[in-house]
Design an enzyme around this catalytic site. Structure first.
Site, short mmCIF file in Angstrom:
data_model
loop_
_atom_site.label_atom_id
_atom_site.label_comp_id
_atom_site.label_asym_id
_atom_site.label_seq_id
_atom_site.Cartn_x
_atom_site.Cartn_y
_atom_site.Cartn_z
N LYS A 165 0.83 -1.22 0.00
CA LYS A 165 0.00 0.00 0.00
C LYS A 165 0.86 1.26 0.00
CE LYS A 165 -1.75 1.77 3.97
NZ LYS A 165 -1.63 3.21 4.24
N ASN A 166 1.80 1.33 0.96
CA ASN A 166 2.51 2.60 1.11
C ASN A 166 3.53 2.86 0.00
OD1 ASN A 166 0.97 3.32 3.27
ND2 ASN A 166 2.42 2.59 4.81
N ARG A 203 -3.63 10.33 3.90
CA ARG A 203 -2.41 11.06 4.21
C ARG A 203 -1.52 11.20 2.96
NH1 ARG A 203 0.20 14.00 7.99
NH2 ARG A 203 2.39 13.47 8.19
N CYS A 211 -5.16 8.17 8.81
CA CYS A 211 -5.51 7.53 10.08
C CYS A 211 -5.25 8.47 11.25
CB CYS A 211 -4.69 6.26 10.26
SG CYS A 211 -5.33 4.88 9.31
N ARG A 247 0.13 14.75 13.03
CA ARG A 247 1.04 14.32 11.95
C ARG A 247 1.38 15.53 11.08
NH1 ARG A 247 -1.68 9.05 9.46
NH2 ARG A 247 0.39 8.65 8.60
N PRO A 248 2.31 16.38 11.59
CA PRO A 248 2.66 17.59 10.85
C PRO A 248 3.36 17.27 9.52
CG PRO A 248 4.11 17.33 12.76
CD PRO A 248 3.12 16.20 12.80
N ASP A 280 5.70 19.64 8.38
CA ASP A 280 6.70 20.72 8.35
C ASP A 280 7.97 20.31 7.61
OD1 ASP A 280 6.73 19.00 10.78
OD2 ASP A 280 8.61 20.03 11.19
N GLN A 281 8.36 19.05 7.68
CA GLN A 281 9.61 18.63 7.02
C GLN A 281 9.44 18.59 5.50
OE1 GLN A 281 12.54 18.27 8.83
NE2 GLN A 281 11.12 19.10 10.35
N ASP A 300 3.74 0.12 11.82
CA ASP A 300 2.48 -0.35 11.23
C ASP A 300 2.16 -1.80 11.62
OD1 ASP A 300 2.41 2.13 10.14
OD2 ASP A 300 3.01 1.52 8.13
N ILE A 330 7.16 6.12 17.01
CA ILE A 330 6.98 6.87 15.76
C ILE A 330 5.73 7.77 15.82
CG2 ILE A 330 6.72 6.71 13.24
CD1 ILE A 330 9.36 5.47 14.18
N ARG A 375 -9.03 -0.03 3.31
CA ARG A 375 -8.07 0.95 2.79
C ARG A 375 -6.73 0.29 2.49
NH1 ARG A 375 -7.11 6.01 6.33
NH2 ARG A 375 -5.55 6.10 4.69
C1 EPZ Z 1 4.09 6.77 6.48
O1 EPZ Z 1 3.46 7.86 7.09
C2 EPZ Z 1 3.04 5.71 6.30
N1 EPZ Z 1 1.98 6.26 5.49
C3 EPZ Z 1 2.52 5.26 7.66
O2 EPZ Z 1 1.67 4.15 7.43
C4 EPZ Z 1 3.68 4.81 8.54
O3 EPZ Z 1 3.20 4.54 9.84
C5 EPZ Z 1 4.77 5.87 8.60
O4 EPZ Z 1 5.17 6.25 7.26
C6 EPZ Z 1 6.03 5.41 9.33
O5 EPZ Z 1 6.55 4.27 8.71
C7 EPZ Z 1 2.11 6.32 4.18
O6 EPZ Z 1 3.12 5.92 3.61
C8 EPZ Z 1 0.98 6.86 3.42
P1 EPZ Z 1 6.50 9.74 8.65
P2 EPZ Z 1 4.17 9.27 7.15
O7 EPZ Z 1 6.54 11.04 7.94
O8 EPZ Z 1 4.96 9.48 5.93
C9 EPZ Z 1 6.65 12.98 12.19
C10 EPZ Z 1 -0.19 2.75 7.74
O9 EPZ Z 1 -0.76 2.20 8.72
N2 EPZ Z 1 6.71 14.00 11.13
O10 EPZ Z 1 7.61 8.77 8.46
O11 EPZ Z 1 3.15 10.26 7.51
C11 EPZ Z 1 5.32 12.24 12.20
O12 EPZ Z 1 4.33 12.96 12.90
C12 EPZ Z 1 0.31 4.17 7.83
O13 EPZ Z 1 -0.02 2.18 6.65
C13 EPZ Z 1 6.89 15.33 11.48
O14 EPZ Z 1 6.96 15.68 12.66
O15 EPZ Z 1 5.13 9.01 8.37
C14 EPZ Z 1 5.70 10.94 12.84
O16 EPZ Z 1 5.72 11.10 14.23
C15 EPZ Z 1 -0.07 4.91 9.06
N3 EPZ Z 1 6.95 16.25 10.47
C16 EPZ Z 1 7.13 10.71 12.34
O17 EPZ Z 1 7.60 11.98 11.91
C17 EPZ Z 1 6.87 15.92 9.16
O18 EPZ Z 1 6.93 16.81 8.31
C18 EPZ Z 1 7.28 9.74 11.18
O19 EPZ Z 1 6.32 10.07 10.19
C19 EPZ Z 1 6.69 14.57 8.83
C20 EPZ Z 1 6.61 13.63 9.84
#
Ligand code: EPZ
Length: 422
Positions: A22-23, A93, A117, A122-123, A125-126, A305, A327, A397
């Site tokens: 999926k991802n 997302r 979800c 889930r900011p 900002d990065q 996940d 995470i 989903r």
């Molecule tokens: C991806 O989310 C996946 N979603 C998530 O899968 C997965 O849990 C996550 O990666 C971690 O592996 C998709 O690929 C669509 P991150 P993502 O940016 O990209 C913080 C599932 O169940 N963060 O790696 O949103 C964030 O809040 C889903 O399939 C910032 O602070 O995850 C989190 O605490 C749910 N600022 C951490 O970093 C930012 O700009 C990691 O998030 C971006 C992220």
């Protein structure tokens, strides 16, 4: 609104094949709009998030065809670049990938802040920091992110947090920028690598994906390509955990075993028998598992996940297990539902402390997000009696034909459409 009715307590037995990830799929679909030519994606899972992404691409003016099951052809040769409709974007997302892809392709992107979800703040900002480093003007007004740049220019981007989404978005935006971009502290997940492989097949120049420094040399144009989506390790992990939890014997085929190393390690440590080769994994369990400690971490650590189904699995392990989530902020909403089934779990900050019980008992429970739903299905398969899981739309989903696949393993699970009341 659908529910799953599960008559649990039966060992799962047999073979099941992992679907496409999926991802990865939800990143490859928007990546394909960077190409001025058709992009054929194979092994695309037939899940609601993919359907939503296809609708989003069509809404922004991309031609999408599905010539056969598992294949999606994206042709953005004559991309219209219309704004993505809020009602689609808010569903997931991964709609944030449109920002990087449209910005690189058309110099302008306008996307509502993404949904997805509810597992904590889930900011993005990065992601925004990366676009700004590449020279884009980014504003957020009334819940809409607008990014614009007459010309993106390669830059050095240091991500403060290891973020899958920000790493992929930075790669997409940099792929057609002028000059070279270095992404430091990049995420190393296999789907980051999968996106890099597609970009390179389209004529891009990405090196280092899978390590924490990725170098992207921008090219003026990307073109036609073909690509096969990698297998879904979280789907595979869910079925392996269901096998161990029901004291069954299951082979999951079509996986990349390497991607599942942390899950294999924990199943083994908990006392399950695990055998594998490069593309299949067999899990057997004869009795109760042993308690273990699990901590989620970015890849190659234990995947967040898979944390929720793992919590369900450990609920009957002998002793006290701990599951620490590092995470996401709020990924324990399945715990209250699991308690209805007789589990003894308490959440202390970011750690779930699980005192293993002998047996679970079926109960009506509600999925609150995708992987919470997976945890409840695993628990329902383990439990005596009938478990009714509401909120199956969350599972749809991300899990392709979940109840069919589980039935091939001998599970008694059926989908029931909720009665419509006036
Ligand atoms: C991806 O989310 C996946 N979603 C998530 O899968 C997965 O849990 C996550 O990666 C971690 O592996 C998709 O690929 C669509 P991150 P993502 O940016 O990209 C913080 C599932 O169940 N963060 O790696 O949103 C964030 O809040 C889903 O399939 C910032 O602070 O995850 C989190 O605490 C749910 N600022 C951490 O970093 C930012 O700009 C990691 O998030 C971006 C992220």
């Amino acid at each position: 609104m659908s529910r799953f009715l599960i008559h649990g307590g039966r060992p799962l037995k047999g073979r099941v094949r992992a679907s496409g990830r999926k991802n990865a799929a939800v990143a490859l679909l928007p990546a394909a709009l960077l190409a001025e030519g058709p992009v054929r994606l194979e092994n695309v899972p037939d899940i609601a998030d993919v359907h939503t992404y296809v609708d989003i691409l069509e809404a922004v003016g991309v031609d999408v065809r599905r010539p056969e099951p598992g294949v999606v052809e994206v042709d953005a040769s004559s991309l219209a670049g219309r704004p993505a409709p809020y009602e689609l974007v808010k569903k997931m997302r991964a709609s944030y990938y449109l920002l990087g892809a449209l910005l690189a392709r058309t110099g302008r992107a306008e996307v509502a802040l993404p949904g997805g979800c509810d597992i904590g703040t889930r900011p993005i900002d990065q992601h925004i920091k990366a676009f700004q480093a590449l020279g884009a003007d980014v504003t957020i007004e009334h819940g809409v992110v607008r990014a614009e740049a007459a010309r993106l220019r390669g830059a050095r981007i240091y991500l403060d947090i290891v973020s899958v989404g920000a790493t992929i978005n930075a790669m997409l935006a940099a792929s057609r920028a002028e000059g070279t971009t270095i992404i430091e502290n990049a995420a190393k997940e296999p789907h980051v690598v999968d996106v890099a492989i597609l970009l390179n097949a389209m004529g891009g120049r990405v090196v280092g994906a899978g390590t924490d420094v990725i170098k992207v040399t921008g090219v003026p144009r990307l073109g036609a390509a073909e690509h096969t989506v990698i297998p879904d390790e979280i789907e595979a992990a869910t079925y392996l955990m269901a096998a161990a939890g029901t004291r069954g014997d299951v082979v999951v085929e079509g996986v990349v075993t390497k991607h599942l190393e942390p899950v294999i390690a924990k199943l083994h440590e908990a006392g399950a028998q695990v055998e594998y080769d490069a593309d299949w994994i067999r899990v057997r369990a004869d009795g109760r598992l042993r308690a273990v400690s699990v901590k989620t971490l970015p890849y190659p650590g234990f995947p967040t996940d898979a944390q929720q189904p793992m919590t369900a699995l450990l609920s009957t392990a002998e002793g006290t297990s701990t599951v620490t989530e590092t995470i996401h902020e709020a990924r324990f909403r399945h715990v209250d539902e699991l308690k209805r089934m007789g589990t003894r779990i308490r959440v202390e900050g970011r750690t779930a402390v699980i005192e293993g019980v002998e047996r679970l008992s079926g109960a009506p429970v509600q999925a609150t997000d995708l992987r919470a739903g997976a945890a409840l299905v695993v628990a329902g398969l383990m439990a005596d009696g009938c478990t009714e899981v509401s909120g199956v739309e969350y599972l749809d989903r991300g899990y392709e034909r979940m109840e069919e696949k589980l039935r091939t393993l001998g599970a008694r699970i059926e989908r029931v459409e909720a009665a419509v009341t006036a």
